[in-house]
Design a protein around this motif. Structure first.
Motif, PDB file in Angstrom:
ATOM      1  N   GLN A   6     -55.725 -17.607   5.040  1.00 39.67           N
ATOM      2  CA  GLN A   6     -54.420 -17.954   5.618  1.00 39.67           C
ATOM      3  C   GLN A   6     -54.606 -19.064   6.640  1.00 39.67           C
ATOM      4  O   GLN A   6     -55.434 -18.974   7.531  1.00 39.67           O
ATOM      5  CB  GLN A   6     -53.807 -16.717   6.279  1.00 39.67           C
ATOM      6  N   TYR A   8     -51.836 -20.414   8.320  1.00 40.77           N
ATOM      7  CA  TYR A   8     -50.762 -20.476   9.300  1.00 40.77           C
ATOM      8  C   TYR A   8     -49.761 -19.370   9.020  1.00 40.77           C
ATOM      9  O   TYR A   8     -49.538 -19.036   7.858  1.00 40.77           O
ATOM     10  CB  TYR A   8     -50.107 -21.862   9.145  1.00 40.77           C
ATOM     11  N   GLU A   9     -49.206 -18.801  10.058  1.00 36.82           N
ATOM     12  CA  GLU A   9     -48.062 -17.905   9.870  1.00 36.82           C
ATOM     13  C   GLU A   9     -46.941 -18.370  10.773  1.00 36.82           C
ATOM     14  O   GLU A   9     -47.097 -18.445  11.998  1.00 36.82           O
ATOM     15  CB  GLU A   9     -48.430 -16.439  10.179  1.00 36.82           C
ATOM     16  N   LYS A  13     -42.461 -17.838   7.041  1.00 33.09           N
ATOM     17  CA  LYS A  13     -43.383 -18.050   5.925  1.00 33.09           C
ATOM     18  C   LYS A  13     -44.836 -17.980   6.381  1.00 33.09           C
ATOM     19  O   LYS A  13     -45.120 -18.215   7.554  1.00 33.09           O
ATOM     20  CB  LYS A  13     -43.138 -19.446   5.305  1.00 33.09           C
ATOM     21  N   LYS A  14     -45.700 -17.669   5.417  1.00 30.01           N
ATOM     22  CA  LYS A  14     -47.144 -17.787   5.641  1.00 30.01           C
ATOM     23  C   LYS A  14     -47.659 -18.874   4.706  1.00 30.01           C
ATOM     24  O   LYS A  14     -47.107 -19.058   3.614  1.00 30.01           O
ATOM     25  CB  LYS A  14     -47.854 -16.484   5.288  1.00 30.01           C
ATOM     26  N   SER A  27     -45.872 -18.363   1.214  1.00 30.09           N
ATOM     27  CA  SER A  27     -45.390 -17.007   0.944  1.00 30.09           C
ATOM     28  C   SER A  27     -44.209 -16.725   1.876  1.00 30.09           C
ATOM     29  O   SER A  27     -44.344 -16.792   3.105  1.00 30.09           O
ATOM     30  CB  SER A  27     -46.537 -16.025   1.179  1.00 30.09           C
ATOM     31  N   LYS A  29     -41.356 -14.641   3.791  1.00 34.14           N
ATOM     32  CA  LYS A  29     -41.161 -13.305   4.387  1.00 34.14           C
ATOM     33  C   LYS A  29     -39.653 -12.993   4.499  1.00 34.14           C
ATOM     34  O   LYS A  29     -38.821 -13.894   4.449  1.00 34.14           O
ATOM     35  CB  LYS A  29     -41.754 -13.273   5.802  1.00 34.14           C
ATOM     36  N   GLU A  78     -43.850 -16.414  -3.788  1.00 29.67           N
ATOM     37  CA  GLU A  78     -44.909 -17.392  -3.513  1.00 29.67           C
ATOM     38  C   GLU A  78     -44.818 -18.626  -4.395  1.00 29.67           C
ATOM     39  O   GLU A  78     -44.548 -18.523  -5.592  1.00 29.67           O
ATOM     40  CB  GLU A  78     -46.278 -16.729  -3.707  1.00 29.67           C
TER      41      GLU A  78
END
Ligand code: TMP
Length: 237
Positions: A6, A8-9, A13-14, A27, A29, A78
């Motif tokens: 990963q 960045y979150e 979104k990730k 991805s 959320k 995603e």
């Protein structure tokens, strides 16, 4: 496509690396925030809707001459996208007065402009994304003059194309925020997302708000509004 570490979150979104250094996986959320993260909540199913809607719209924009980061939808939440360096600018186009425009200038919501307006915010959460003008963008070296010209040209084209698409859905595009990034070869592409989180969408007949303002303003029926918009878009495309 393999999802690796990963990177960045963010608030909604990730972002993950993949085995291809030029491709990332986004991805989506269900988390929702407003007012620079002060209001927090969740909108059930939002991640799925925003992922699918953003991809549908980006594919339309690509065919009409707007380059985007879109590569491939991987599953319902995603999507594979081109790795970009995001320009730290929120690009906001308005067709009708609403939101911070109405607040800043002391005017009611719903005034239809003769021509769309463009404005920029400096993407910086610590500063609360302050409004910024072209000269300040150059002074801070956020992008080049040529890049800003390209951004403006694409932003107005996106507005024309989205107004038409939403019009076919019986929806009026009031305003929206988009972001752009630089890909490896230095060219500018549309990035981030286009969804009811980032657009104001009003039912053309009734004026009913069908976007994140239902969450921001505690109007209720948030999930239903997102589903309604998605359903109409699928029918129209
Ligand atoms: P505003 O009227 O609050 O400035 O919002 C203009 C448009 O930008 C509206 O469609 C909502 C969208 N927007 C975002 O996508 N992210 C944000 O952080 C903000 C403040 C607005």
């Amino acid at each position: 496509m393999e999802k690796k570490n990963q990177l960045y979150e963010g608030k909604a979104k990730k972002v993950f690396e993949t085995d291809d250094p030029e491709v990332l996986i986004v991805s989506y959320k269900d988390d929702a925030t407003a007012f620079n993260g002060q209001k927090k909540g969740s909108i059930t199913g939002k991640g799925v809707i925003n992922n699918q809607m953003s991809n549908l719209l980006m594919r339309v924009l690509e065919t009409k001459g707007v380059p985007t980061h879109y590569v491939e939808e991987l599953n319902e939440r995603e999507t594979a996208v081109k790795r970009v360096t995001i320009l730290p600018l929120e690009v906001i186009i308005r067709n009708i007065s609403a939101g911070s425009f109405s607040k800043r200038y002391g005017v009611e919501e719903g005034i239809v402009f003769d021509a769309p307006t463009i404005e920029f915010s400096y993407k910086n959460d610590d500063l609360g994304d302050p409004l910024i003008n072209d000269d300040h963008i150059y002074a801070l070296k956020l992008c080049t003059r040529e890049e800003l010209e390209t951004v403006k040209k694409y932003a107005f084209l996106v507005n024309d194309l989205l107004k038409e698409v939403w019009g076919r859905c019986g929806i009026t595009l009031v305003d929206f925020k988009i972001e752009f990034g630089r890909v490896k070869d230095g060219s500018i592409v549309l990035a981030d997302e286009i969804s009811p989180d980032t657009c104001r969408l009003w039912d053309s007949e009734t004026g009913k708000k069908l976007d994140k303002d239902r969450f921001r303003r505690d109007l209720g029926g948030v999930e239903e509004a997102y589903q309604e918009v998605m359903g109409r878009l699928k029918q129209a495309l």
